[in-house]
Design an enzyme around this catalytic site. Structure first.
Site, PDB file in Angstrom:
ATOM      1  CE  LYS A 157      -0.392  -0.218   5.040  1.00  0.00           C
ATOM      2  NZ  LYS A 157      -1.219  -0.731   6.155  1.00  0.00           N
TER       3      LYS A 157
ATOM      4  CE1 TYR B 240      11.208  32.899   2.923  1.00  0.00           C
ATOM      5  CE2 TYR B 240      11.090  30.498   2.910  1.00  0.00           C
ATOM      6  CZ  TYR B 240      11.014  31.709   2.244  1.00  0.00           C
ATOM      7  OH  TYR B 240      10.748  31.723   0.903  1.00  0.00           O
TER       8      TYR B 240
END
Ligand SMILES: *Cc1c(COP(=O)(O)O)cnc(C)c1O
Length: 390
Positions: A57, A285
């Site tokens: 999966k 930042y």
């Protein structure tokens, strides 16, 4: 009439030839030999008579479902397990003909596709049985189903008290069109220290199996264990096991690591710049970090859009020339910086390993999970589609 200008035609010509074009050096290398070796390790751990249902999966936990699925089957896995019907369809479209179990069940409306593709859905409600039976009859075939009993996960499955009704529906209304391919449950705490919840779940599953047998029902394949169960609940391998994370070389936590399995993916990039910046410079930042010395910083074209979590800012390391280089300042969407001051030989274009090995240095999913405050599963599934798998 309006003719496209020459340069537009030229651009379109270039784009047509651009299939597979790769400019950015950030890639994931998947080692199918290691995936195959991991399946063999699992098979040896559970014994020859036990089927391995390899869980692929989430694009095989980020390794690429089709390629990983083929590798597992080539190495002896009995079948594959996916979460979504779509994932099963993708494997069929790629030509994989082995049994495919759909762990997430038959979502409403998907029944004809499930039947057409010969998928084996997990079921836990009478409605699942009725709808799958109708689709199977319409296609003049039978649909194999796996009945899931919830023995203490609180997620998918029917309670032991609901099982008799479900099995009666199966026998009375659906036995002509469905095939009882499996009975299963899912362990919630196999990776935890306390063995008691698992013991209770296994006892509950045993009682559930009696509910099957008192009705004369004999599921072909009884399966319980995930990777942690394979390590810890060695008396509960039954007819099949459903390993996921172990096939990719990890445990849910490090102390349920199945000995012998190895990491099969490596994520790397290349420096796109090396900067010399003076002490006192604020980096990235928010200036969360300020250089305490004159520094050389490497610019790496990797960011949170690639699945390199911003929460690892100030925590993570990358490998360059066999050195562990700390990530400096905030990780941005596409880029982050690493401290190369102690790696004077580093140049723009040099290899950077985000996950993998360089010499004696290694960064694996356990390290990244610790830095990001998540589990190894999230690291493996987390590298985004923007990072091509090779
Ligand atoms: C994901 C999943 C597995 C595999 O779990 P791992 O911990 O990765 O081994 C097994 N069974 C079910 C039902 C699952 O959802």
């Amino acid at each position: 009439m309006h003719e496209p200008p020459d340069n537009q035609r030229a651009y379109l010509g270039a784009v047509e030839r651009a299939d597979g074009f790769l400019a950015r050096p950030t890639v994931a290398n998947v080692d199918t030999q290691t995936l195959m070796a991991n399946v063999r390790v699992v098979q040896r751990a559970v014994g020859d008579g036990v089927r391995v249902l390899a869980v692929v999966k989430a694009d095989a936990y980020g390794h690429g479902a089709v390629r990983a699925g083929r590798a597992f089957l080539d190495a002896g896995a009995w079948g594959l397990a996916v979460s979504l019907v779509e994932e099963g369809v993708q494997l069929r479209a790629a030509g994989i003909t082995a049994p495919i179990v759909v762990l997430g069940g038959a979502s409403l409306g998907s029944e004809p596709m499930i039947v057409a593709c010969g998928l084996q859905p997990v079921v836990w409600e009478p409605g699942h049985l009725d709808r799958l039976a109708a689709a199977a009859r319409a296609a003049d075939t039978r649909c194999p189903v796996h009945v899931q009993v919830d023995t203490g996960m609180g997620r998918l499955g029917c309670l032991a008290t609901e099982l008799p009704e479900l099995l009666d529906v199966f026998t009375e209304r659906c036995a002509d069109a469905l095939e009882l391919a499996g009975a299963m449950t899912h362990l919630a705490c196999a990776d935890e220290q306390d063995p008691e919840p698992t013991r209770r779940q296994l006892a509950g599953f045993k009682r559930a199996l009696e509910t099957f047998s008192t009705r004369g029902l004999d599921p072909t394949m009884r399966h319980v264990n995930n990777s942690a169960g394979i390590v810890r609940a060695t008396d509960a391998h039954y007819d099949g096991v459903r390993p996921g994370i172990a096939l990719y070389g990890f445990g849910a936590v490090q102390d349920v690591h199945l000995p012998g399995v190895a990491m099969a993916i490596e994520v790397e990039s290349r420096l796109v710049g090396v900067r010399e910046l003076p002490a006192g410079s604020g980096i990235s930042y928010g200036h969360t970090q300020t250089l305490t010395r004159d520094s050389r910083l490497g610019v790496v074209p990797v960011g949170y859009e690639d699945g390199y979590a911003r929460s690892m800012s100030g925590q993570a390391f990358m490998l360059v020339h066999e050195h562990r280089c700390p990530v400096v300042g905030r990780i941005t969407m596409d880029t982050c910086m690493i401290d190369l001051t102690d790696v004077p030989e580093a140049r723009s274009g040099d290899l950077v390993t985000l996950m993998g090995e360089q010499g004696s240095q290694r960064i694996d999913a356990y390290d990244l999970a610790r830095w990001a405050g998540v589990i190894p599963y999230e690291i493996l599934c987390g590298f985004s589609k923007r990072v091509p798998r090779r």
